[in-house]
Enzyme design. Structure first.
Site, short mmCIF file in Angstrom:
data_model
loop_
_atom_site.label_atom_id
_atom_site.label_comp_id
_atom_site.label_asym_id
_atom_site.label_seq_id
_atom_site.Cartn_x
_atom_site.Cartn_y
_atom_site.Cartn_z
CE LYS A 107 -3.66 2.47 2.12
NZ LYS A 107 -3.44 3.25 3.34
N GLY A 168 -8.05 9.62 9.24
CA GLY A 168 -8.43 9.74 10.64
C GLY A 168 -9.48 10.80 10.92
CB ALA A 194 -8.13 8.11 4.15
N GLY A 195 -11.02 8.32 5.64
CA GLY A 195 -12.16 9.21 5.79
C GLY A 195 -13.42 8.56 6.32
CB ALA A 216 -7.21 2.02 10.37
CB SER A 217 -9.23 6.10 12.55
OG SER A 217 -7.87 6.29 12.32
#
Lengths: 274, 74
Positions: A107, A168, A194-195, A216-217
């Site tokens: 990645k 994040g 992301a987001g 992830a977050s």
């Protein structure tokens, strides 16, 4: 009649990244989890088969290993190049990851600055070209820019991973129109990266034509990571099904769903009470 | 009288200054940090050194060694 509760319509529908195949379209990250135990529960609840790790200096004081968590659950590790600001750093990090983990998957992240963590498009494309030439299956974290997405695909990347909003941030997909422009042109899988903040963001990405979602977050920093991981798993599947089902056109005014004919001739003045 | 070859050399190992004997093999240096049989990669002066070449890689003055592994991230 097929029981869709026990036989998901997406059973045979695999995500292809280079020569690798995955039954799950949810790629998980491992950053931000309060402990390896919480992380493991969340990964299992997510159903993920591919999960990112970062490459960092070996620290002998660290107990436990994220790699052993992935190994014992049969989850493939996807090394990232997080923390790299130039193509040179990213290429070396990818080569170290391949040596450490024995995988050609990478990645690719090349960010421009710490505050936004937005990709540096010039460095990103340079790194992608070198790594493709070097035999990597390159999955680049990119801006939600249809032109850059096409250039990354032309460079030989196995997917493109546009950001919905900053890493994040949990702000979701801020430019759905760009996502549609990317997914309708792309010849490789498009993965939201992301987001995502909650399940509807993941479902929305799939409805816009994404082939998968990376997050992830949203899970690891949720109050209950395991429960949010399950929500994300269902959201990705639901969004995929909805996309394949073909949604109705958006209309400005109502269209009755009950027949207009055969309505009984009743007295409109008839009192409702008494 | 000690020969020049026997003099210790200064390395950078994961950013820390280390004094080691000249010609120390890379596998011995890595073993001081980790005994992990896999999941570790090493760069010397910004070139990846495959694990199979660790024993034959001798370290010299000023070499910069980075010993990396996978951690939670992304």
């Amino acid at each position: 009649m097929t029981d869709t509760a026990t036989a998901p319509l997406t059973d045979l529908d695999q995500l292809s990244l280079g020569s690798a195949r995955f039954g799950s379209r949810l790629i998980m990250g491992t950053g931000g989890a309060p402990s390896l135990e919480v992380l493991e529960q969340a990964l299992l609840a997510s159903g993920t088969e591919l999960t990112t790790v970062a490459m960092r200096r070996f620290d002998p004081t660290v107990r436990g290993s994220v790699l052993s968590v992935l190994e014992r659950n049969g989850i493939r590790a996807l090394p990232n190049t997080a923390g790299c600001y130039t193509a040179g750093e990213a290429v070396l990090t990818a080569r170290l990851a391949r040596e450490a983990l024995g995988t050609d998957l990478v990645k690719l992240e090349v960010v421009a600055d710490e505050r936004t963590l937005l990709p540096d498009p010039v460095e990103l494309l340079d790194a992608a070209e070198v790594l493709v030439e070097d035999g990597f299956t390159v999955l680049p974290y990119t801006n939600d820019d249809p032109v850059l997405a096409r250039k990354l695909e032309d460079a030989g990347c196995a997917a493109v991973m546009p950001l919905g909003s900053p890493i994040g941030s949990g702000l979701g997909i801020r430019n759905p129109h760009n996502f549609e422009l990317i997914t309708e042109r792309a010849g490789v899988p498009v993965l939201l990266d992301a987001g995502a903040g909650t399940a509807s963001d993941a479902a929305f990405a799939m409805e816009l034509g994404c082939a998968g979602v990376m997050l992830a977050s949203a899970v690891t920093r949720a109050q209950d990571p395991e429960r949010m991981a399950a929500a994300m798993r269902h959201a990705v599947e639901a969004g995929r099904l909805a996309r394949e089902a073909g949604r109705i056109p958006v209309r400005r005014i109502a269209e009755a769903s009950s027949p207009a004919e055969g309505v009984a001739a009743l007295d409109p003045e008839r009192p409702a009470f008494g | 009288m000690p020969t020049e070859d026997a003099a210790p050399v200064t390395l950078s190992v994961n950013g820390a200054v280390r004094r080691v004997e000249r010609g120390l093999a890379l596998d011995a240096l890595v073993a001081e940090t980790t005994a992990a049989p896999s999941g570790v990669a090493v760069a010397v002066n910004e070139d990846v050194v495959p694990r199979s070449q660790w024993p034959s890689t001798r370290l010299g003055e000023g070499d910069r060694v980075e010993i990396l592994t996978a951690v939670q991230g992304g």
